[in-house]
Enzyme design. Structure first.
Site, PDB file in Angstrom:
ATOM      1  N   VAL A 152       0.856  -1.195   0.000  1.00  0.00           N
ATOM      2  CA  VAL A 152       0.000   0.000   0.000  1.00  0.00           C
ATOM      3  C   VAL A 152       0.888   1.240   0.000  1.00  0.00           C
ATOM      4  CG1 VAL A 152      -1.799   1.267   1.238  1.00  0.00           C
ATOM      5  CG2 VAL A 152      -1.721  -1.234   1.389  1.00  0.00           C
TER       6      VAL A 152
ATOM      7  N   ALA B  29       3.384   2.175  -1.962  1.00  0.00           N
ATOM      8  CA  ALA B  29       4.807   1.967  -2.311  1.00  0.00           C
ATOM      9  C   ALA B  29       5.717   2.198  -1.102  1.00  0.00           C
ATOM     10  CB  ALA B  29       5.194   2.829  -3.494  1.00  0.00           C
TER      11      ALA B  29
ATOM     12  N   LEU C 241       5.723   4.647   1.049  1.00  0.00           N
ATOM     13  CA  LEU C 241       5.169   5.409   2.189  1.00  0.00           C
ATOM     14  C   LEU C 241       4.975   4.482   3.395  1.00  0.00           C
ATOM     15  CD1 LEU C 241       2.339   7.451   0.403  1.00  0.00           C
ATOM     16  CD2 LEU C 241       4.607   8.262   1.081  1.00  0.00           C
TER      17      LEU C 241
ATOM     18  N   GLY D 136       4.244   3.852 -17.611  1.00  0.00           N
ATOM     19  CA  GLY D 136       4.506   2.838 -16.570  1.00  0.00           C
ATOM     20  C   GLY D 136       3.680   3.011 -15.319  1.00  0.00           C
TER      21      GLY D 136
ATOM     22  N   ASP E 277      -7.295  -3.163  -7.885  1.00  0.00           N
ATOM     23  CA  ASP E 277      -6.030  -2.931  -7.197  1.00  0.00           C
ATOM     24  C   ASP E 277      -6.242  -2.102  -5.921  1.00  0.00           C
ATOM     25  OD1 ASP E 277      -3.177  -3.331  -7.368  1.00  0.00           O
ATOM     26  OD2 ASP E 277      -3.060  -1.146  -7.545  1.00  0.00           O
TER      27      ASP E 277
ATOM     28  N   LYS F 272      -5.836  -3.021  -1.812  1.00  0.00           N
ATOM     29  CA  LYS F 272      -5.075  -2.213  -0.842  1.00  0.00           C
ATOM     30  C   LYS F 272      -5.910  -1.879   0.390  1.00  0.00           C
ATOM     31  CE  LYS F 272      -2.055  -0.189  -4.331  1.00  0.00           C
ATOM     32  NZ  LYS F 272      -1.748   0.976  -5.140  1.00  0.00           N
TER      33      LYS F 272
ATOM     34  N   GLY G 173       6.181   4.076  -8.340  1.00  0.00           N
ATOM     35  CA  GLY G 173       7.512   4.360  -8.887  1.00  0.00           C
ATOM     36  C   GLY G 173       8.510   3.345  -8.363  1.00  0.00           C
TER      37      GLY G 173
END
Ligand code: ADP
Ligand code: ASP
Ligand code: MG
Length: 815
Positions: free
Chosen positions: A609, A611, A613, A664, A678, A682, A797
């Site tokens: 969840v 990335a 963070l 991306g 998605d 999460k 990212g």
């Protein structure tokens, strides 16, 4: 007078023999020197191998003999002694004698302990001859004396007992008369009172030197070997082991008794009463201090544990039965039986209930012991008073040793919890009455891991080694490897974390190195690696059996996630950015959590969840500290954010989605993002981590896509439906605009229920200005009822995701 002993490696090559000679040359300038030598390194083993082959009628004994012969001839030639006819002839004669003895064994196909001793005595006889002759040829004042003429023993072949009175007299009178400056003595070998050749036990050259040192009451005994002293633990198994400067005789005895091969255990006894210090030195590094064993040194080590040893090839035997309770004599009969069979007991424990006695012996004696003991207790066994003896093999003993351990509490607790945390099962425990050692019996396959773990715990100043196995080295994985490479030094120096990447795999190839892969060059190494397989990767991680192992899943592959349970069951921590496991059925998620607890192996998935963070970590900390989550409001999809931040009445929905995919921000199949699946996964994970039992089906998904979008076949079909339904999307935009709102895809969790869907967000709301691929999570809790705790930042990212994985890896070291 100095007594120096040089072991097999020290006299194992021409180069090393020259080192020995130069050390002796230096010493002999000041005083007379007695030098005890072992056989050329590995020769005793080869002699025994040749004998075993000959005894079993295997002609290959001749090959072994040839290897032994060639090795000695080579050394002689390199020392340029072969030019001397007499020396060469003597060597040939001795080797011929050896060959005849082996031929004899072959002929009668029998090898008695007596013949075995005669045979292995050639090793020391040959090495001492070559060394003494070399020194003489170089003009040194040197004589070789055969120790068999000095050391007298009983006839207990292969490990004879010394008759001290006669031996001491022989040594004293010989050296009183001897005029030479240097005396070379073959170690290990002796003669019985009946004149038969005997030996003092494997490794016995150390003992020879101690016997001579004690008989002459010299001021110090030096044992020269291939390492710089007695190490904190076996340096071949633990790279971080280091030499111990000072040890007491008792500590040295315990460490060697429990397997520190560098000193043969009986060596201490003769010199102990005379207070002769033993100095262990390194022939290959003569300037290193080494280890001094004595009783007069100021102890200044910070840990009461001085060393850790291990003995392999141990069998554990258990005698048990209700008939033993309260009846005297069982132990006496048991141990008499073992003594009668000459079986050495390494380890004993008895349960206080007297219901069972458990003891450790050498594996090779286990069959003999079982037969003898079952016979002794035949009667009691037939009456079911006791059970037939139970034998477990493939075990090892590890022992912590230190004189000061008895005055420190908590050492055994620390030892056993450290082993337990690494999933090392302890079969039996014993503590010496002196409390100078605590020993535990474990499986032999766990020895390396146990020694490394315990060494780290007691000697490495809170250093922690992490052994990482990474699967999936695509974009994110590549960044992760690079981040580990560049932070390695910092982690070691500042956080005392020593991180090693031991395994790497992509879908095609995998590579391993248990000392740590070279991360500068991993891409090239991967090209020539072995063929990848998920199970193969797991098996290797399991078989390496390294402490603090961490499996890192940087794939999105369901098959990989199915192996998490197997990793956890072997106490290998799992760090995943793959969301599949945590969003699978609640039973599976819960099972993995339970396995993590049971096997003390963290299961971390922060990057599932937001990335990089710290969303899940923050949530876990809130809950651990007693807070309760009442509601979660979040924007969790970088891709949907990108889409709705770029879509307006001047663009086309289809084009924006295409662009997001190109840059991306979406999965290869953009429907996974656009359908809200998605995001639902999460919020499901956040709900579960907020202690709510929930499944994906329980989440209300109010899709903004049209029926045609949702029912499209291929990805291309889906894009076509987006073109067809442009008006639908423009309508969504127009409505939001007319209400002065922004479109955001929001996930909510409220009172045990969760939903996801597109929302019109009014100005002033924290979600309104969310830019680019940012994520935001607002936690409303009992402690944060009105002003939520907010976490906001880039939620997608490769680089940030990699750093989130890295943070999880570091978290493992704190658990
Ligand atoms: P030598 O041939 O000189 O007698 P050994 O092979 O008998 O040498 O003993 C030295 C070896 O003991 C070292 O090379 C090392 O592998 C092993 N060893 C095991 N435990 C220890 C320890 N605690 N400290 C040093 N060496 C150890
Ligand atoms: N050569 C003998 C052995 O290998 C004795 C020794 O090296 O100490 O056991
Ligand atoms: Mg030795």
């Amino acid at each position: 007078m100095n007594v120096l002993k040089f072991g097999g490696t020290s006299v194992g090559s021409t180069e090393n023999i020259n080192k020995v000679i130069s050390i002796l040359d230096k010493y002999s300038k000041d005083d007379r020197v007695i030098c005890v030598v072992s056989a050329v390194g590995g020769i005793t083993d080869k002699l025994l191998k040749a004998a075993e082959l000959a005894q079993t009628k295997n002609q290959d004994y001749i090959l072994e003999f040839d290897a032994i012969s060639n090795r000695h001839h080579k050394i002689l030639t390199e020392l340029t002694l072969s030019e001397n006819q007499n020396i060469s002839a003597h060597l040939n004669d001795k080797l011929q004698e050896l060959r005849s003895l082996l031929d004899g064994i072959f002929l009668i196909n029998e090898l008695s302990p007596k013949t075995s001793d005669k045979l292995v005595s050639f090793g020391e006889l040959l090495s001492s001859f070559i060394i003494a002759e070399t020194m003489k040829s170089r003009g040194m004042n040197c004589v070789r004396k055969n120790s068999q003429e000095l050391i007298v023993t009983n006839s207990n072949f292969t490990k004879a007992e010394v008759q001290y009175q006669q031996t001491n007299n022989n040594i004293k009178s010989y050296f009183q008369e001897a005029k030479q400056q240097i005396t070379i003595l073959p170690g290990f070998i002796s003669k019985s009172t009946l004149g038969e050749i005997t030996t003092l036990g494997r490794g016995g050259s150390d003992f020879t030197a101690a016997i001579v040192a004690a008989a002459l009451n010299v001021s110090s005994l030096e044992i020269w070997t291939d390492v710089s002293g007695m190490f904190t633990t076996n340096p071949k198994l633990v790279k971080q082991a280091f030499p111990i400067e000072n040890l007491s005789y008792q500590e040295a005895m315990e460490l060697s008794h429990f397997g520190a091969k560098v000193l043969y255990p009986p060596t201490v006894q003769p010199v102990l009463n005379l207070n002769i210090p033993i100095h262990i030195k390194n022939t290959l590094d003569p300037d290193a201090f080494g280890t001094k064993i004595s009783n007069d040194f100021i102890e200044n080590s910070t840990t009461p544990v001085r060393g850790i040893s291990n003995i392999n090839n141990v069998a554990l035997l258990t005698l048990q039965g209700n008939g033993m309770v309260g009846i005297p004599g069982f132990s006496k009969r048991l141990f008499e039986t073992l003594a009668h069979e000459k079986i050495n007991i390494i380890f004993i424990t008895q349960a206080s209930s007297e219901h069972s006695i458990c003891f450790g012996i050498d594996d090779k004696d286990s069959l003999l012991a079982k037969t003898a003991i079952d016979l002794t207790f035949e009667n009691e066994i037939s009456l079911h008073k006791i059970d037939p003896i139970i034998v477990e093999t493939g075990l090892s003993i590890i022992a912590l040793v230190g004189d000061k351990m008895k005055s420190h509490q908590g050492i055994s607790g620390k030892m056993f919890s450290t082993l337990g945390k690494n999933n090392i099962n302890i079969r039996a425990i014993a503590q010496g009455a002196s409390e100078r050692n605590i020993s535990a019996v474990i499986s032999e396959k766990d020895v390396k891991k146990a020694l490394n773990t315990l060494h780290e715990c007691f000697f490495e100043d809170n250093n922690k080694q992490l052994n990482v196995f990474i699967t999936g080295v695509g974009n994110v994985g590549e960044h992760l490897v690079e981040q580990i490479r560049s932070q390695k030094k910092y982690l070691k120096e500042q956080l005392k974390i020593n991180i090693k990447v031991v395994g790497l795999s992509n879908s095609r190839m995998m590579i391993f190195n248990d000392s740590g892969l070279n991360l500068k060059d991993w891409k090239n190494q991967l090209l020539t690696g072995e063929k990848a397989s998920l199970e193969g990767f797991f098996e290797r991680a399991k078989d390496f059996n390294l402490r603090n192992s961490i499996f890192v899943d940087v794939t999105a592959n369901e098959e990989v996630s199915k192996l998490y349970g197997a990793y956890l069951k072997h106490s290998i921590a799992v760090v995943a950015c793959n969301k599949i496991a945590c969003s699978s059925s609640f039973e599976n998620y819960n099972e993995l959590k339970n396995l993590s607890l049971k096997y003390n192996a963290p299961f971390l998935f922060e990057t599932n969840v937001g990335a990089g963070l710290p969303v899940i970590d923050t949530l876990n900390n809130l809950i651990a500290s007693g807070d309760k989550v009442t509601s979660i409001q979040a924007v969790l999809s970088g891709s949907l954010n990108f889409v709705f931040n770029n879509f307006d009445d001047t663009t086309k929905f289809h084009d924006v989605v295409k662009q997001a995919q190109k840059e991306g921000y979406t999965e290869p199949d953009p429907r996974i993002d656009l359908s809200g699946v998605d995001v639902a996964r999460k919020i499901l994970i956040l709900a579960r981590e907020s202690v709510t039992k929930m499944n994906l089906e329980d989440i209300e998904n109010d899709s903004f896509l049209t029926k045609a979008n949702l029912e499209s076949g291929s990805v291309d079909d889906f894009y076509n439906t987006l073109i067809d339904d442009e008006a639908h999307f423009q309508k969504l935009y127009a409505s939001a605009k007319s209400n002065d709102c922004q479109l955001k895809y929001v996930a909510e969790f409220n009172e045990g229920k969760a939903k996801v869907g597109l929302k019109e967000i009014p100005q002033g709301h924290p979600f309104y200005n969310l830019e680019g691929k940012d994520n935001i999570v607002m936690f409303y809790t009992q402690r944060y009822p009105e002003q939520p705790m907010i976490i906001k930042g880039a939620g997608a990212g490769a680089e940030v995701t990699a750093s989130g994985l890295f943070a999880d890896i570091i978290r493992v070291s704190n658990k």
